[in-house]
Design a protein around this motif. Sequence first.
Motif, short mmCIF file in Angstrom:
data_model
loop_
_atom_site.label_atom_id
_atom_site.label_comp_id
_atom_site.label_asym_id
_atom_site.label_seq_id
_atom_site.Cartn_x
_atom_site.Cartn_y
_atom_site.Cartn_z
N ILE A 178 0.64 -1.26 0.25
CA ILE A 178 0.09 -0.04 0.01
C ILE A 178 0.74 1.27 0.21
O ILE A 178 1.67 1.88 1.01
N THR A 187 1.51 5.42 0.31
CA THR A 187 0.53 6.83 0.30
C THR A 187 1.39 8.19 -0.52
O THR A 187 2.37 8.13 0.27
N ASN A 212 -4.36 6.32 -1.24
CA ASN A 212 -3.79 5.17 -1.18
C ASN A 212 -3.99 4.15 -3.26
O ASN A 212 -4.77 3.97 -2.63
N THR A 259 3.60 0.51 2.76
CA THR A 259 3.67 -0.73 3.62
C THR A 259 4.75 -1.80 3.34
O THR A 259 5.32 -2.71 4.61
C1 LIG Z 1 -3.54 4.28 3.32
O1 LIG Z 1 -3.19 3.75 3.57
C2 LIG Z 1 -2.52 3.32 5.46
C3 LIG Z 1 -1.05 2.36 5.42
O2 LIG Z 1 -2.04 1.08 5.37
C4 LIG Z 1 -3.09 3.84 6.20
O3 LIG Z 1 -2.66 3.69 8.06
C5 LIG Z 1 -4.45 4.73 5.92
O4 LIG Z 1 -5.37 4.49 6.79
C6 LIG Z 1 -5.20 4.31 4.68
N1 LIG Z 1 -5.77 5.91 4.01
C7 LIG Z 1 -6.84 5.64 3.88
C8 LIG Z 1 -7.84 6.66 3.34
O5 LIG Z 1 -7.90 3.87 3.99
#
Ligand SMILES: *[C@@H]1O[C@H](CO)[C@@H](O)[C@H](O)[C@H]1NC(C)=O
Length: 455
Positions: free
Chosen positions: A294, A296, A302, A324
């Motif tokens: 994942i 960001t 993401n 990640t």
């Molecule tokens: C994006 O990914 C991060 C790491 O996995 C996570 O902590 C976060 O909540 C995610 N954000 C969204 C908007 O999904």
Amino acid sequence: MTNPKKIHLFWLVVSMVIAFPEMPVSAVDLQIGTPAGPQCFGISRGQHFVLGFSDNHDSRSETRELTILVVAFSNRQTSVTISSKYEVAGRPFLESFVIGAGGFRRTVLPAELVMEGTERSLKGIEISASSDVSAYGLMYQDFTTDGFLGIPTNNLGTQYVLVTGPPLSPWRSQFSVIGTEDSTLVQVTLRGRVTFEGEDYDAGDAFRFRVDQLEAVQIQGAPGQDLTGSIVQTNKPVAVFSGNECANNPRSTCDTLTEQLVPIKSWGKKHIYTSARSTDRNNYRIVAYFTETIVTIPGFGNRSLDTGEFWEGDLYGSGSVSSTEPTLMMQQLVNINGEQLDPSLIQVPAVEHFGFIFGFTTPPYFGESSEGVFNFIGIIVKTNARQTVFLNGSPINGTNVIESNVPNTDYTSLTVQLPKGEGFYFVEQTDSQNPLSVIVYGYENDESYGYAAGL
Ligand SMILES: *[C@@H]1O[C@H](CO)[C@@H](O)[C@H](O)[C@H]1NC(C)=O
Ligand SMILES: *[C@@H]1O[C@H](CO)[C@@H](O)[C@H](O)[C@H]1NC(C)=O
């Protein structure tokens, strides 16, 4: 979010390993293994390198000039030998010299050492030094120039994912694998079409070959084919270079792109990209190896990437990309202060690559107008350690500096415009708790270069 074709590529990598049991590498092992945490600040300094110059497009090849820059960090003299087995006018290249404490030396190599098209050759270049150095390659050719940062053999790996710029037909994207030991088995799993040693291979195919020490195999894609996301796996450490013989940005002329790739084992989970102004725009590619990585990305949220998949997009100014699992992030230089540039590839340093001292030069005068390249460095440093950063021993301030906070981080971005022409620079962080990163880049009419000063 994965589509079936993407899963297919991953399983192909795995099954190729199973199908050829003598191949002592395993994508499966790497999936399970926990990637190393932050390294001991950097992988790009060392005493032994195996490098190569990738093909540049042919027109004006008579203006080609290959240079290798060696920067020494020892406080004593450093003995250096640069050599290649490839014979030019009946003789292999060999040059030995001594660099004084904290000095540098620029060496011009025969232009014949450029790997041409898809070929197997002895054009690998070896650098041996008696103490730690940084090594940079710069291929100059009228209107089509780029440079790369060398990675020493002790930090090379056996697993790589290729990253090129977006290809521009009829020119080709390309990569090369150079052996550091004899009888190295190489397996490539493709994301674009190539022809190698008389066989055609499509995206999704895998094929294998061997290289010996300092033997270089360069493979070009079919015109316009993008090889990004292709996977190189070997049974002994190899040097891998990738890029394009010529690629462009919208409305720019085409320019060669080249980088020596960081092996997967040294990728990082947090990359901080930078350009001077919030309106400066660059193109980025982020490649993944580990399944369900994942990533960001500022403004893009993401993204989930699997083996060999990549995200590509434009990002403005500076910012932080986290993932990640470790990834590799490549910058393609596009736009500075409203000016559309020729492209250049720069591996974005991960926080895991940050260090305390960097030495590099800006290139000698070259280019159409011959007034020299506009040179810049981009420094990323923790905001609370910004005052302890020195450029050639002096604090970094003045009108040639643009400073800003990296949004949503505790880092500061410093862009320093350096004089035109060849100069030798050290960036030093004296606060031993707060390493930093430096990228070096520059442009001129229809010309650009760039690379990380350290990784
Ligand atoms: C994006 O990914 C991060 C790491 O996995 C996570 O902590 C976060 O909540 C995610 N954000 C969204 C908007 O999904
Ligand atoms: C740069 O910083 C140094 C030390 O903080 C200071 O003495 C000098 O005046 C500054 N120069 C400029 C141009 O601001």
